[in-house]
Design a protein around this motif. Structure first.
Motif, PDB file in Angstrom:
ATOM      1  N   LYS A  23       0.858  -1.192   0.000  1.00 26.55           N
ATOM      2  CA  LYS A  23       0.000   0.000   0.000  1.00 26.55           C
ATOM      3  C   LYS A  23       0.887   1.232   0.000  1.00 26.55           C
ATOM      4  CE  LYS A  23      -3.119   2.708   3.012  1.00 26.55           C
ATOM      5  NZ  LYS A  23      -4.010   2.712   4.207  1.00 26.55           N
ATOM      6  N   ASP A  64      -2.510  10.281   3.488  1.00 29.19           N
ATOM      7  CA  ASP A  64      -3.903   9.902   3.685  1.00 29.19           C
ATOM      8  C   ASP A  64      -4.609  10.970   4.508  1.00 29.19           C
ATOM      9  OD1 ASP A  64      -6.324   8.680   3.983  1.00 29.19           O
ATOM     10  OD2 ASP A  64      -5.619   7.062   5.306  1.00 29.19           O
ATOM     11  N   ASP A 102       1.670   6.470   5.426  1.00 30.39           N
ATOM     12  CA  ASP A 102       0.704   5.521   4.886  1.00 30.39           C
ATOM     13  C   ASP A 102       1.205   4.808   3.621  1.00 30.39           C
ATOM     14  OD1 ASP A 102      -1.670   4.305   5.562  1.00 30.39           O
ATOM     15  OD2 ASP A 102      -2.928   5.675   4.404  1.00 30.39           O
ATOM     16  N   GLU A 151      -9.346   3.757   2.092  1.00 26.28           N
ATOM     17  CA  GLU A 151      -8.813   3.855   0.730  1.00 26.28           C
ATOM     18  C   GLU A 151      -7.742   2.808   0.437  1.00 26.28           C
ATOM     19  OE1 GLU A 151      -7.595   5.447   3.212  1.00 26.28           O
ATOM     20  OE2 GLU A 151      -5.459   5.125   2.921  1.00 26.28           O
ATOM     21  N   THR A 193      -0.306  -0.280   6.008  1.00 32.30           N
ATOM     22  CA  THR A 193      -0.789   0.414   7.203  1.00 32.30           C
ATOM     23  C   THR A 193      -2.293   0.561   6.988  1.00 32.30           C
ATOM     24  OG1 THR A 193      -0.163   2.437   6.022  1.00 32.30           O
ATOM     25  CG2 THR A 193       1.332   1.680   7.760  1.00 32.30           C
TER      26      THR A 193
HETATM   27 ZN    ZN Z   1      -4.716   4.902   4.725  1.00 27.69          ZN
END
Ligand code: ZN
Ligand code: BES
Ligand code: MN
Length: 512
Positions: A270, A275, A293, A354, A379
Motif C-alpha cells: 500500500k 492519507d 501511509d 482507501e 498500514t
Molecule cells: Zn490509509
C-alpha cells in the motif's frame, strides 16, 4: 544523502587490547560469563562491588557506561544487560545491541568493538545471529529521523570491530556481517522513504526512486502512469487518486535470482503517500502522521533490495500502488460505485478506507500476472492497532501453510506477528445493497473485515496480508529504537525469501 558503507572488521585478538572508542560486552542478570569475570579481575573486583551495591545493569538493554576504563586499550566501556541468558533470542539480541549502538552514535565518528558471544552461549548459530544483528544495528543506529535538521543528532559509526571466539570461523562471521549490513541498509531505505514528508515523497518521486533502485540493484522496473492504469482497468485505485493533483503511479520491480520460470513470491504494498481521509476527512490528530501511509510500499521495495543484494536464488516481484488520498472537486465520493480490475463492483461508504481500494487492484494485477504466492503489506487499519497494540503486526491469510511460513519466518528473525481469524461469517458484514461489496464493515472487527475485503481480489493464490498500522511508525523514540519509521517486516520478508530459496516448493506448489 547516502550513508557511507559501514567498515566492519572481524578479529580474534584479546578484547582488552583491541583499540576503539568504546568496547561493548554483554552481562547476564544471573550468571556471569568468563569474559565478565575476566573484566572484574582487570578492574580489581569493581564489578563485584557494583553488583553487591545493586548498581549493575541486569535487565535486557540496560547500560552501564564507563567513559574511562583502566586495564583495556579501548577508551571507554559499555556493559549492556542481556537479561536472563536462557531467554537469549533474535529479539533480545536486537534490543540489547540496538540500545548499545544508539548510545554510541549520538556522537560522530565513533569506533566500537563488540565482544562475542554476548552471553555464555556460543553455538555457531547464536554467534552468527549476534554478528548479523551487530552489523544491522550499527547501520540502523547511524540514521535518525532528523533528516531535515541543521544539526543531526545521530551519526554513522566510523568502524565496528567484532571480537569473535576461536570456535567461530572468520568466514562464517563475515557472511553474517554482510547479511546484517544489507538488512540494515534496506531497513534504512524504508525508514528514509517513510520519514520523508508527503511534499517530497509522492507517487511520481517514489516511482523515480524505484527506478534508481532498479539500476542500483540490477532489478527490472515497470512504471505505469494514470493512462496505463486506466487502460488496465484499475478503477478502484484510480478513484482514490482522483482527488489529488499528484497523479498516481504503479511500480512493479522484479528481481530474478533463479532460472526457474515464474515468480516465487510477490510483495504487494500500500503506497498512499498521504492519507487525509478524503471527503471522510480525518481530524488533525489522526492526519498528523499520515505521511507514513506508504510504509507497506516502502517495505515491499526495501525487502526486495535486500533479497537482491544477497543474491538469493529466488524470483521475487514487488508491486506498489502509489496514490495520494486528498480532498478536491474531483475527489471520489460516498455512494460512488467503483469498478475494480477483477470486475468486482465496490460501493464507497467511507473514503478513508482507501488502502483496501488501492490494494484490491494491485493484488488482482499480481495474481493476473501469474504470482501464486503473495504477501501484501499495509498500514491498513486503526482497528488492528486497537486489537494488537503498537508493536505487533496483524497476519491474515487464506492458506494455513503459507501463513505458517510467514509466522515462523517472523519468529526466527525476532519480529512480532499475530494471526487473526478469517472466518467466513465476516464476509456478510461487507454486503452492499447496490454493489458486489462495500468498502467498510461495522466498527467491530475492522481489521478483519478489511482483510476479508482484500481476499476478494486474490483469486486462488496463496496469500498473506500483513497489517503494519501499529509497528510501522513509532510516535516516540526509545533507548532501543528511533521514533518515526521502523522498517518493520523487512527482516521477516527476507527470511521468507531465504526459506523459499532453500525449498522453492515449500510449503506446496502454488495453484496459479
Ligand atoms: Zn490509509
Ligand atoms: N491509513 C489508515 C490506517 C492507519 C491508522 C494507519 C493509524 C496508521 C495508523 C487507513 O487508511 C484508514 O484510514 N483506516 C480507517 C478505516 C475505517 C474508515 C474503516 C481507520 O482505521 O479508521
Ligand atoms: Mn484512510
Amino acid at each position: 544523502m547516502p550513508i557511507p558503507p559501514l567498515d566492519v572488521t572481524v578479529t580474534r585478538a584479546a578484547w582488552e587490547s583491541v583499540p576503539a572508542d568504546w568496547l561493548v560486552l554483554g552481562i547476564d542478570s544471573a550468571e556471569w560469563s568468563s569474559d565478565i569475570r575476566k573484566l572484574d579481575a582487570l578492574l580489581d573486583g569493581a564489578l563485584s562491588r557494583k553488583k553487591s551495591a545493586g548498581e549493575l545493569p541486569t535487565k535486557l538493554g540496560e547500560l552501564l557506561v564507563l567513559p574511562v576504563c583502566p586495564g583495556i586499550t579501548a577508551e571507554g566501556l559499555v556493559l549492556v544487560g542481556i537479561g536472563e541468558g536462557r531467554n537469549w533470542d533474535a529479539a533480545a539480541c536486537a534490543r540489547a545491541l540496538n540500545t548499545a549502538m544508539r548510545h554510541v552514535t549520538v556522537k560522530p565518528d565513533r569506533s566500537l568493538a563488540l565482544v562475542l558471544p554476548l552471553t555464555d552461549r556460543n553455538s555457531d548459530q547464536i554467534l552468527r545471529m549476534e554478528c548479523e544483528r551487530a552489523a544491522e544495528a550499527a547501520v540502523v543506529a547511524g540514521l535518525g529521523q532528523d533528516l531535515y535538521k541543521r544539526d543531526r543528532s545521530r551519526h554513522s559509526l566510523r568502524s565496528l570491530t567484532l571480537v569473535i571466539p576461536d570456535s567461530l570461523s572468520e568466514q562464517t562471521a563475515r557472511v553474517a556481517v554482510e547479511e546484517g549490513r544489507l538488512l540494515g541498509t534496506a531497513i534504512n531505505l524504508v525508514r528514509e522513504l517513510v520519514n520523508r514528508p508527503a511534499s517530497d515523497v509522492y507517487p511520481e518521486t517514489f516511482a523515480q526512486r524505484c527506478d534508481q533502485l532498479a539500476t542500483e540493484y540490477g532489478l527490472t522496473a515497470r512504471i505505469w502512469d494514470e493512462n496505463v492504469l486506466r487502460e488496465q482497468r484499475m478503477g478502484a485505485m484510480l478513484a482514490v487518486a482522483s482527488g489529488s493533483d499528484r497523479p498516481p503511479r504503479l511500480v512493479m520491480l522484479e528481481y530474478r535470482g533463479s532460472d526457474r520460470e515464474g515468480t516465487d513470491l510477490a510483495l504487494v504494498g500500500k503506497g498512499v503517500t498521504f492519507d487525509s481521509g478524503g471527503l471522510s476527512l480525518k481530524s488533525n490528530e489522526h492526519m498528523l502522521t499520515m505521511k507514513c501511509d506508504m510504509a507497506g510500499a516502502a517495505t515491499a521495495v526495501g525487502a526486495l533490495t535486500a533479497i537482491a543484494a544477497a543474491r538469493l536464488p529466488v524470483n521475487v516481484r514487488a508491486y506498489v500502488g502509489l496514490v495520494e488520498n486528498m480532498v478536491s472537486g474531483r475527489s471520489y465520493k460516498l455512494g460512488d460505485v467503483l469498478h475494480a480490475r477483477n470486475g468486482t463492483t465496490i460501493e464507497v461508504q467511507n473514503t478513508d478506507a482507501e488502502g483496501r481500494l488501492v490494494l484490491a487492484d494491485v493484488l488482482a494485477l499480481a495474481v493476473d500476472e501469474g504470482c501464486g504466492r503473495v504477501i501484501d503489506l499495509a498500514t491498513l487499519t486503526g482497528a488492528c492497532v486497537v486489537a494488537l497494540g503498537e508493536e505487533y503486526t496483524g497476519l491474515f491469510g487464506n492458506t494455513p501453510s503459507w501463513s505458517a511460513t510467514v509466522r515462523e519466518a517472523a519468529e526466527r528473525r525476532g519480529e512480532l506477528v499475530w494471526e487473526m481469524p478469517m472466518h467466513a461469517l465476516f464476509d456478510e458484514l461487507l454486503e452492499s445493497d447496490v454493489a458486489d461489496v462495500k468498502n467498510v464493515g461495522p466498527r467491530w472487527g475492522g481489521a478483519i473485515t478489511a482483510a476479508k475485503f482484500l481476499q476478494r481480489f486474490v483469486g486462488d493464490s496463496q496469500w498473506v496480508h500483513l497489517d503494519i498500522a501499529g509497528p510501522a511508525f513509532a510516535a516516540t523514540s526509545k533507548p532501543h529504537r528511533e521514533g518515526g519509521a521502523t522498517g518493520v517486516m523487512v527482516r521477516t520478508l527476507f527470511e521468507v525469501a531465504t526459506q523459499l530459496a532453500e525449498t522453492p516448493d515449500h510449503p506446496a506448489s502454488p495453484t496459479a
